[in-house]
Design a protein around this motif. Structure first.
Motif, short mmCIF file in Angstrom:
data_model
loop_
_atom_site.label_atom_id
_atom_site.label_comp_id
_atom_site.label_asym_id
_atom_site.label_seq_id
_atom_site.Cartn_x
_atom_site.Cartn_y
_atom_site.Cartn_z
N VAL A 77 -6.26 15.02 -21.90
CA VAL A 77 -6.20 13.79 -21.47
C VAL A 77 -5.47 13.85 -19.94
O VAL A 77 -4.58 14.24 -19.68
N GLY A 78 -6.33 13.19 -18.86
CA GLY A 78 -6.06 13.35 -17.47
C GLY A 78 -5.31 11.89 -17.16
O GLY A 78 -4.71 11.82 -16.40
N ILE A 79 -6.06 10.81 -17.89
CA ILE A 79 -5.66 9.53 -17.36
C ILE A 79 -5.28 8.74 -18.63
O ILE A 79 -6.15 8.73 -19.69
N LEU A 80 -3.93 7.93 -18.56
CA LEU A 80 -3.72 7.16 -19.79
C LEU A 80 -3.90 5.70 -19.11
O LEU A 80 -3.34 5.34 -18.11
N ILE A 81 -4.66 4.88 -19.77
CA ILE A 81 -4.68 3.56 -19.48
C ILE A 81 -3.93 2.76 -20.44
O ILE A 81 -4.16 2.59 -21.73
N VAL A 82 -2.73 1.79 -20.02
CA VAL A 82 -2.28 0.99 -21.12
C VAL A 82 -2.65 -0.56 -20.77
O VAL A 82 -2.66 -0.80 -19.49
N SER A 83 -3.14 -1.25 -21.88
CA SER A 83 -3.65 -2.68 -21.63
C SER A 83 -3.22 -3.37 -22.65
O SER A 83 -2.76 -3.03 -23.75
N GLY A 84 -3.51 -4.71 -22.78
CA GLY A 84 -3.44 -5.72 -23.88
C GLY A 84 -2.15 -6.54 -23.64
O GLY A 84 -1.04 -6.20 -22.82
N LEU A 128 5.63 -6.13 -24.21
CA LEU A 128 6.92 -4.96 -24.54
C LEU A 128 7.16 -4.12 -23.25
O LEU A 128 7.65 -3.13 -23.11
N LYS A 129 6.40 -4.34 -22.20
CA LYS A 129 6.52 -3.75 -20.89
C LYS A 129 7.99 -2.93 -20.56
O LYS A 129 7.93 -1.88 -20.27
N ALA A 130 8.79 -4.05 -20.70
CA ALA A 130 10.21 -3.73 -20.20
C ALA A 130 10.70 -2.44 -21.17
O ALA A 130 11.49 -1.69 -20.68
N HIS A 131 10.35 -2.53 -22.23
CA HIS A 131 11.01 -1.59 -23.13
C HIS A 131 10.00 -0.30 -23.22
O HIS A 131 10.42 0.91 -23.54
N LEU A 132 8.48 -0.59 -23.18
CA LEU A 132 7.62 0.63 -23.25
C LEU A 132 7.45 1.43 -22.03
O LEU A 132 7.23 2.54 -22.24
N GLU A 133 7.36 0.81 -20.92
CA GLU A 133 7.20 1.55 -19.66
C GLU A 133 7.88 2.54 -19.34
O GLU A 133 7.25 3.77 -19.00
N PRO A 134 9.29 2.59 -19.35
CA PRO A 134 9.91 3.84 -19.08
C PRO A 134 9.79 4.98 -20.09
O PRO A 134 9.71 6.11 -19.50
N GLN A 135 9.46 4.59 -21.36
CA GLN A 135 9.08 5.69 -22.03
C GLN A 135 7.55 6.38 -22.00
O GLN A 135 7.55 7.48 -21.95
N ILE A 136 6.71 5.60 -21.61
CA ILE A 136 5.21 6.02 -21.17
C ILE A 136 5.40 6.68 -19.84
O ILE A 136 4.71 7.70 -19.72
N VAL A 150 -2.34 4.37 -15.65
CA VAL A 150 -2.61 2.88 -15.09
C VAL A 150 -2.16 1.84 -16.10
O VAL A 150 -2.79 2.03 -17.19
N TRP A 151 -1.40 0.84 -15.84
CA TRP A 151 -0.96 -0.12 -16.44
C TRP A 151 -1.81 -1.29 -16.20
O TRP A 151 -1.44 -1.87 -14.83
N VAL A 152 -2.45 -2.05 -17.04
CA VAL A 152 -3.09 -3.09 -16.50
C VAL A 152 -2.21 -4.35 -16.73
O VAL A 152 -1.62 -4.72 -17.69
N ASP A 153 -2.16 -4.81 -15.66
CA ASP A 153 -1.19 -6.36 -15.56
C ASP A 153 -1.56 -7.47 -16.32
O ASP A 153 -2.83 -7.39 -16.66
N GLU A 154 -0.85 -8.45 -16.31
CA GLU A 154 -1.08 -9.65 -17.14
C GLU A 154 -2.53 -10.40 -16.68
O GLU A 154 -3.12 -10.95 -17.53
N ASP A 155 -2.65 -10.58 -15.48
CA ASP A 155 -3.67 -11.20 -15.00
C ASP A 155 -5.01 -10.59 -15.29
O ASP A 155 -6.16 -11.22 -15.48
#
Length: 189
Positions: free
Chosen positions: A127-134, A140-148, A160-165
């Motif tokens: 895996v070269g790129i991880l895209i987190v979306s949904g 859950l971003k405040a809890h999940l992002e530091p771990q990721i 790549v973390w896809v924003d709310e918009d």
């Protein structure tokens, strides 16, 4: 991969060519499920993709259990009633409900981070790129992002973390790509 320009917006150091050629893991976190899609050379590999029952809804159910245990409540409440307490700072049990929700979010974020790491292992680290979306990724971003972030830094993966918009647009594009590439035969149409 459909519309790589949208992904590039969130991570400008990734070129469109790199995004199309890279092995990508897309973690789409929702209300009740997480889907991890493996993308190779711009195409979803359904044999390497998987999903699980995890998400914001599961965290809310866990939060209700924590809340009722902590306040020693003998009657049951549903998610809507619970969220009314969480969203009403004047409610007498607001702090207890909010604390239970935060604890449940932290637990669910840990489960999701572990699942993403398991999918990485199942892909043999290719895996070269991880895209987190949904929507779940947003909630859950405040809890999940530091771990990721710690995980991708350790494994030298671009994130790549896809924003709310753009989360809803990404889901629509993803469904379109799946329908266009996987589910329907071009010959029979």
């Amino acid at each position: 991969m459909e519309n790589p320009e949208l992904i590039q917006k969130f991570c400008p150091e990734i070129t469109i060519e790199e995004l199309i050629e890279a092995n990508v893991l897309i973690a789409d976190i929702g209300e009740g499920t997480i889907e991890c899609n493996a993308v190779e050379a711009g195409k979803i590999n359904t044999d390497l993709s998987d999903g699980a029952l995890m998400g914001v809804g599961h965290a809310a159910i866990r939060a209700i259990r924590l809340y009722t245990q902590r306040v020693k409540q003998s009657f049951e409440i549903n998610r809507q009633e619970f969220m009314k307490i969480v969203n009403n700072p004047t409610h007498s049990q607001h702090l207890a409900a909010t604390a239970a929700l935060e604890d449940a979010y932290a637990q669910e974020a840990m489960r999701i981070a572990e699942y993403i790491e398991d999918r990485y292992q199942a892909l043999r680290g290719n895996v070269g790129i991880l895209i987190v979306s949904g929507g779940g990724a947003i909630a859950l971003k405040a809890h999940l992002e530091p771990q990721i972030k710690a995980f991708v830094e350790d494994k030298n993966i671009k994130l790549v973390w896809v924003d709310e918009d753009h989360a809803a647009k990404m889901n629509c594009l993803g469904l379109w790509a799946l329908g266009d590439n996987s589910f329907f035969s071009k010959e029979g149409a």
